[in-house]
Design an enzyme around this catalytic site. Sequence first.
Site, PDB file in Angstrom:
ATOM      1  N   HIS A  12       0.876  -1.196   0.000  1.00 24.81           N
ATOM      2  CA  HIS A  12       0.000   0.000   0.000  1.00 24.81           C
ATOM      3  C   HIS A  12       0.899   1.228   0.000  1.00 24.81           C
ATOM      4  O   HIS A  12       1.443   1.605   1.029  1.00 24.81           O
ATOM      5  CB  HIS A  12      -0.906  -0.013   1.237  1.00 24.81           C
ATOM      6  N   HIS A  14       1.607   5.337  -1.539  1.00 21.39           N
ATOM      7  CA  HIS A  14       1.241   6.563  -2.269  1.00 21.39           C
ATOM      8  C   HIS A  14       2.520   7.206  -2.799  1.00 21.39           C
ATOM      9  O   HIS A  14       3.417   7.530  -2.027  1.00 21.39           O
ATOM     10  CB  HIS A  14       0.543   7.562  -1.339  1.00 21.39           C
ATOM     11  N   LEU A  15       2.579   7.387  -4.116  1.00 24.04           N
ATOM     12  CA  LEU A  15       3.757   8.018  -4.708  1.00 24.04           C
ATOM     13  C   LEU A  15       3.456   9.405  -5.274  1.00 24.04           C
ATOM     14  O   LEU A  15       4.359  10.113  -5.674  1.00 24.04           O
ATOM     15  CB  LEU A  15       4.336   7.131  -5.815  1.00 24.04           C
ATOM     16  N   ARG A  16       2.156   9.774  -5.342  1.00 21.32           N
ATOM     17  CA  ARG A  16       1.752  11.077  -5.897  1.00 21.32           C
ATOM     18  C   ARG A  16       2.153  11.207  -7.363  1.00 21.32           C
ATOM     19  O   ARG A  16       2.341  10.225  -8.052  1.00 21.32           O
ATOM     20  CB  ARG A  16       2.327  12.241  -5.053  1.00 21.32           C
ATOM     21  N   LYS A  95      -9.299  -0.135  -5.845  1.00 18.36           N
ATOM     22  CA  LYS A  95      -9.217   0.399  -4.493  1.00 18.36           C
ATOM     23  C   LYS A  95     -10.473   1.203  -4.210  1.00 18.36           C
ATOM     24  O   LYS A  95     -10.744   2.191  -4.888  1.00 18.36           O
ATOM     25  CB  LYS A  95      -7.971   1.295  -4.353  1.00 18.36           C
ATOM     26  N   HIS A 132     -10.546   0.933   1.772  1.00 20.77           N
ATOM     27  CA  HIS A 132     -10.286   1.832   2.904  1.00 20.77           C
ATOM     28  C   HIS A 132     -11.510   1.739   3.808  1.00 20.77           C
ATOM     29  O   HIS A 132     -12.515   2.386   3.555  1.00 20.77           O
ATOM     30  CB  HIS A 132     -10.070   3.273   2.418  1.00 20.77           C
ATOM     31  N   HIS A 166      -4.725  -1.018   5.682  1.00 12.95           N
ATOM     32  CA  HIS A 166      -4.198  -0.333   6.882  1.00 12.95           C
ATOM     33  C   HIS A 166      -5.079  -0.506   8.122  1.00 12.95           C
ATOM     34  O   HIS A 166      -5.603   0.455   8.655  1.00 12.95           O
ATOM     35  CB  HIS A 166      -3.925   1.161   6.611  1.00 12.95           C
ATOM     36  N   ASP A 238       1.425   2.390   3.585  1.00 18.28           N
ATOM     37  CA  ASP A 238       0.565   3.565   3.476  1.00 18.28           C
ATOM     38  C   ASP A 238       1.415   4.825   3.585  1.00 18.28           C
ATOM     39  O   ASP A 238       0.949   5.847   4.078  1.00 18.28           O
ATOM     40  CB  ASP A 238      -0.561   3.546   4.522  1.00 18.28           C
ATOM     41  N   HIS A 242       3.132  14.254   2.044  1.00 14.27           N
ATOM     42  CA  HIS A 242       2.511  15.553   1.775  1.00 14.27           C
ATOM     43  C   HIS A 242       3.615  16.596   1.935  1.00 14.27           C
ATOM     44  O   HIS A 242       4.518  16.417   2.758  1.00 14.27           O
ATOM     45  CB  HIS A 242       1.401  15.848   2.795  1.00 14.27           C
TER      46      HIS A 242
HETATM   47  C1  NCD Z   1      -3.535   8.860   2.469  1.00 14.29           C
HETATM   48  C2  NCD Z   1      -3.091   9.930   1.497  1.00 14.29           C
HETATM   49  O1  NCD Z   1      -2.554  10.951   1.942  1.00 14.29           O
HETATM   50  O2  NCD Z   1      -3.255   9.757   0.294  1.00 14.29           O
HETATM   51  N1  NCD Z   1      -3.587   9.436   3.790  1.00 14.29           N
HETATM   52  C3  NCD Z   1      -3.523   8.758   4.958  1.00 14.29           C
HETATM   53  O3  NCD Z   1      -3.653   9.390   6.009  1.00 14.29           O
HETATM   54  N2  NCD Z   1      -3.323   7.456   5.013  1.00 14.29           N
HETATM   55  C4  NCD Z   1      -4.838   8.282   2.027  1.00 14.29           C
HETATM   56  C5  NCD Z   1      -5.241   7.045   2.759  1.00 14.29           C
HETATM   57  O4  NCD Z   1      -4.687   5.965   2.519  1.00 14.29           O
HETATM   58  O5  NCD Z   1      -6.136   7.148   3.591  1.00 14.29           O
HETATM   59 ZN    ZN Z   2      -3.259   4.996   1.808  1.00 12.55          ZN
END
Ligand code: NCD
Ligand code: ZN
Length: 335
Positions: A12, A14-16, A95, A132, A166, A238, A242
Amino acid sequence: MEITLNSPLDMHLHLRDGDMLKLTAPLSEDFAGAVIMPNLVPPVTTPEMLQSYSARIEQAMSGTPFSRYMTLFFTPLGEKELEAARHTPGFFGLKLYPAGITTNSEGGVSDLARADKTFRLMEEMGIPLLVHGESHGFVMDREAEFLHTYRHLAEKYPALKLSMEHITTAAALQLLEEYPNVCATVTLQHLIITLDDVAGGALKPHLFCKPIAKRPEDRDALLQAALSGHPRLMFGSDSAPHPRCRKEACGCAAGVFTAPVALPKLAEIFAAEGALDHLQDFVSGNACRFYGLTPQARKITLRDTPMQVPAAYRSYGEEVVPMYAGESIGWSVVR
Ligand code: NCD
Ligand code: ZN
């Protein structure tokens, strides 16, 4: 002490996109691959978007072989669309986000009943559903309130591969015992911290994420399940970067950036508890068996020499603050 892992996976991630992708993608390269989240703006909803995002990720990596298990943001797709998705190179699963539950999830699902046909088709086609699982209730109860939805899905579609993403509660672990078609991912931070670490003293924005960290007994149950090698519990960081200015802000964005510290810190924890022999399964074996994955063949060695974690990672005009910023952790990757 040291351990060599075969093809560790982050189930899981996130790479943006854009400059943030360029900054963060190389910081996941100690993994052999990852399940890539689709919550971009706009979300990744079509095979074309999925393929072009996958290509942008490949470009942002430094050339290390990395298996990109791409997800589509869940929309109630029909048979033709699911068939197209299934035949798209790199496609892994869908997802599902309840509408508005977390970062960039406004286009998520507000009525699960309307997705029934899609779930049925996914079950028939062998397409995994990653969820989620939070309600819109009181923040500490959101996961618990969603468990009946997981139960409903697991019972109604017994051949659907369903991942509780998660998980943060002991109650969610209980569901794994009840349904063999259900697996779960758990993050690094939810094995370590509780709500006290986030908000019990001075507020720690870099530890704020969705779902929020829970009670000590939840954290302890998750850690014990991971250490004991539960066969359907998988590591999913996860890791959710940011920009620093969106974290250290009035209205802090949710997400903990753990990618650069995840493997060393996991090794440190498993070693401290005498459970290093279960780490391979937690970070790869369980996922490979449950989903039938064969990731890029890679080996990575971790050793109990300290890693000094940078105060921040900066490049391409972006700046992100990792978990353990400015601190030293007990293990590091052998380069
Ligand atoms: C994730 C995100 O910033 O994209 N944020 C988080 O708090 N885990 C999104 C997510 O998986 O809920
Ligand atoms: Zn996530």
